[in-house]
Motif scaffolding. Structure first.
Motif: not given
Lengths: 356, 259, 74
Positions: A4-8, A14-16, A147-148, A183-185
């Motif tokens: 999943e790609l998000r902007l964070m 880190f928390a996710e 962030v990644q 950031v990709w999760f």
């Protein structure tokens, strides 16, 4: 579940990533600039998502000792803080290292000493890599520069921590923690529930009791234990060094920088090369174990090294040890929460290395 | 004829009424002769044995004389940094809610350096049992003043007796934690006489039963002795404790569930 | 009429001679031995077993768990 790609923000990413790694528990205490970690975790209700425990402790001291307790049960547990809070945790970290427990500690570094500032800094390098608390011990130290990597290093840190039964630290800084990037999760992992054979999970009839302690009053046994730790640290040095190089193939000069200052250094390389200076960058990803061998090898190729740090010059000592006098090694840094500019880096490279 | 039964005839397995608990290891305890730590360990082990919870109990030892408690109880244990046992217990219990978790702490550990951890774990109502050994002295480090050292009591750092104007007042932690909403059962016991040992045993029984029902923090203070630190014989120390400690730290329940 | 008779066994090598069992015993069964064990303690010993009722007071207060108590009705 797909990636999943998000902007964070770095702290949120880190928390996710912590939840997605199947972490068992987080224990923390608010401090700027890392409070988003605890805020995000409480907002996300990980107890519903995965059954993960999240608790705001009464102090950083309590939080790290909760980590000790949870880690002693063989669980995947962590804490996070920023510099003054990490200082408070040092006693607990020493006990965790002494009891050979795996855990993760995030330090979103701010300027010091004392209450210092809330702006980004890298002045906790010594504390993170040289021990920090009392006794001969080492942390595995990972330095994210994006962030990644704030997200990616969660799983890596846990993997290394459990592999070596040793605390691992992610040494970030206020800039990486606060800035937003894409950031990709990874997909959500389940909490493992695996029973570690050494952990205090209740003494069953089929095994001897497990004791988690760092105490042994017999000096001979204590020395043997220390030798065992040192052997473990040597093994880390052999197997776990991680780093990245940029434009080193033809480099005549080398920058060494990690975290936020490595990002600035990348821009400085570009600017320097536009002026015809053949400069490359080595970015240590693991600060312990440190890429000493790789830096030593590059010292045969380049004429001089400049370390760029947001400190009075801490990592430069490890670079000097690695180079062992072969070529000049100098340091350029800003302190008090100031991020150096690429222009300053080029200027200092010229003044301290090329001109010198 | 019946009156002439020999000792040998009495000593048979079917006549056994009390022996060292099987939850105790064979290791000889390092405590000084007559020390209440040993007695309290035995009682705790007996209750764990009687409740059949050896496989499900995790204990936390403090820093102080009882630091080596893990050598004596045959259960999984963790050794905490000074004062931090309730923080460890909090995490262990939250991660493994079906286990029985207790801390065992002295007065310096619980009422001085660990005050914050004690108060906050009790206030959160962690489902743990805290056993608090109060002998008014730092035994392990050589008999220095503790937060619970009573007024006038001599120690190696109050050689002329505790003077409130210089050293402040003794702290009654049990009275404090009883006022916190998170505590469910708070009591002060002793183990210096057979009757007190029996009461103490009942208190631990209750505490584990409440823990099973997830009622909140149970807190048992044990007013105890320190013959070496007090520079008395064991028998004298218990007498001194009765005459001097118990008037200031009276035995009894502070908080009992309304049932 | 049934009578309660008790007996105790003391692990003299593990006894530290603190004497708390002597104080706890209601029938003065126990005394400290004039001899010492291998640790140098004058250990507790039953000197008047005939009057032991097996009440367990001694073993309850023994910090080192060295006393085992037996009891029977005769």
């Amino acid at each position: 579940m797909e990636k999943e790609l998000r902007l964070m923000k770095g702290n949120e990413a880190f928390a996710e990533a912590v939840i997605r790694a199947g972490t068992d528990a987080y224990f923390g205490y608010p401090i700027t600039p890392q409070s988003e970690v605890l805020e995000y975790l409480t907002a996300e209700k990980p107890h519903e998502r995965t059954g993960m425990v999240v608790l705001q402790a009464e102090s950083e001291v309590a939080a790290i000792n909760m980590v000790y307790g949870g880690a002693g049960c063989g669980k995947k547990v962590l804490t996070s803080s920023s510099s003054p809070g990490i200082s408070l945790k040092q006693e607990g970290i020493s006990y965790i290292a002494g009891a050979e427990l795996p855990c993760l500690i995030l330090n979103v570094v701010r300027g010091g000493p004392g209450l210092g500032t809330i702006q980004p800094s890298q002045s906790d390098y010594f504390q993170a890599t040289k021990g920090g608390g009392h006794g001969d011990y080492k942390l595995i130290v990972l330095a994210p520069s994006s962030v990644q990597e704030m997200a990616d290093f969660v799983e890596l840190a846990f993997e290394l921590a459990f592999k070596y039964r040793n605390p691992a630290m992610i040494l970030s800084d206020g800039a990486i923690g606060q800035m937003m990037e894409k950031v990709w999760f990874n997909p959500q992992k389940k909490r493992s529930g695996e029973l570690q054979p050494w952990a205090t999970t209740g003494k069953t009839a089929d095994r001897e009791r497990n004791i988690i302690t760092s105490l042994d009053l017999d000096p001979h046994r204590q020395e043997q234990f220390n030798l065992k730790l040192q052997k473990k640290y040597r093994e880390m040095k052999e197997k776990e060094v991680r780093y990245e190089t940029f434009q080193c193939d033809d480099a005549e000069y080398l920058l060494v920088a990690y975290g936020t200052s490595s990002r600035v250094s990348q821009k400085a390389i570009q600017m320097g090369r536009e002026e015809g200076i053949k400069v490359g960058l080595l970015r240590p990803i693991t600060l312990f174990p440190f890429p000493s061998k790789e830096i030593n090898e590059l010292a045969d190729q380049v004429k001089g090294i400049l370390t760029v740090e947001m400190s009075a010059g801490q990592m430069v000592e490890d670079v000097k040890l690695a180079v062992n006098g072969k070529i000049p090694v100098e340091h350029f840094g800003r302190m008090g929460g100031i991020i150096p500019t690429p222009e300053e880096v080029v200027e200092n490279l010229k003044a301290k290395i090329i001109g010198g | 004829m019946a009156d002439t039964i020999s000792t040998k005839q009495i000593i048979k397995p079917e006549n056994l009424v009390h022996k060292k608990s099987a939850v105790m290891t064979d290791t000889t305890m390092h405590y000084c002769p007559g020390c209440g730590h040993g007695t309290t360990h035995q009682i705790l082990a007996e209750v764990i044995e009687e409740l059949g919870i050896q496989e499900n109990t995790i204990g936390i030892t403090p820093v102080g004389c009882s630091v080596f408690m893990y050598n004596y109880l045959n259960i999984d244990m963790q050794e905490a940094a000074h004062g931090r046992a309730p923080a460890l217990a909090t995490a262990i219990k939250r991660l493994m809610p079906d286990k029985y978790v207790f801390t065992y702490q002295g007065d310096g550990d619980l009422a001085a350096i660990g005050t914050a951890e004690t108060i906050h774990s009790c206030n959160r109502g962690e489902n743990i049992l805290i056993i608090f050994i109060n002998n008014g002295i730092y035994g392990m480090t050589g008999g220095q003043m503790a937060p619970t050292t009573i007024v006038g009591m001599k120690s190696s750092t109050t050689p002329y007796g505790r003077d409130v104007s210089l050293m402040g007042n003794p702290l009654k932690m049990t009275d404090i934690v009883a006022t916190l909403p998170g505590t469910y059962y708070v009591t002060r016991q002793s183990v210096h006489k057979p009757g007190n040992v029996r009461k103490m045993k009942k208190a631990i029984h209750k505490a584990f039963e409440y823990q099973k029902k997830k009622k909140g923090t149970c807190f048992i203070e044990v007013v105890s002795n320190c013959p070496s630190g007090w520079r008395m014989t064991p028998v004298e120390s218990n007498k001194w404790m009765e005459e001097n400690m118990l008037p200031f730290y009276p035995l009894g329940d502070f908080k009992v569930p309304e049932e | 009429m049934a009578k309660i008779k008790g007996a105790i066994v003391i692990d003299k090598e593990k006894c530290k001679g603190c004497g708390l069992c002597i104080t706890a015993c209601p029938t003065e069964v126990i005394a400290l031995s004039p001899e010492v064990n291998s640790k140098g303690y004058n250990y507790a010993t039953a000197v008047n077993m005939d009057v032991c009722t097996g009440c367990t007071n001694c073993s309850l207060v023994c910090p080192d768990g060295v006393i085992t108590v037996y009891r029977t009705k005769i």
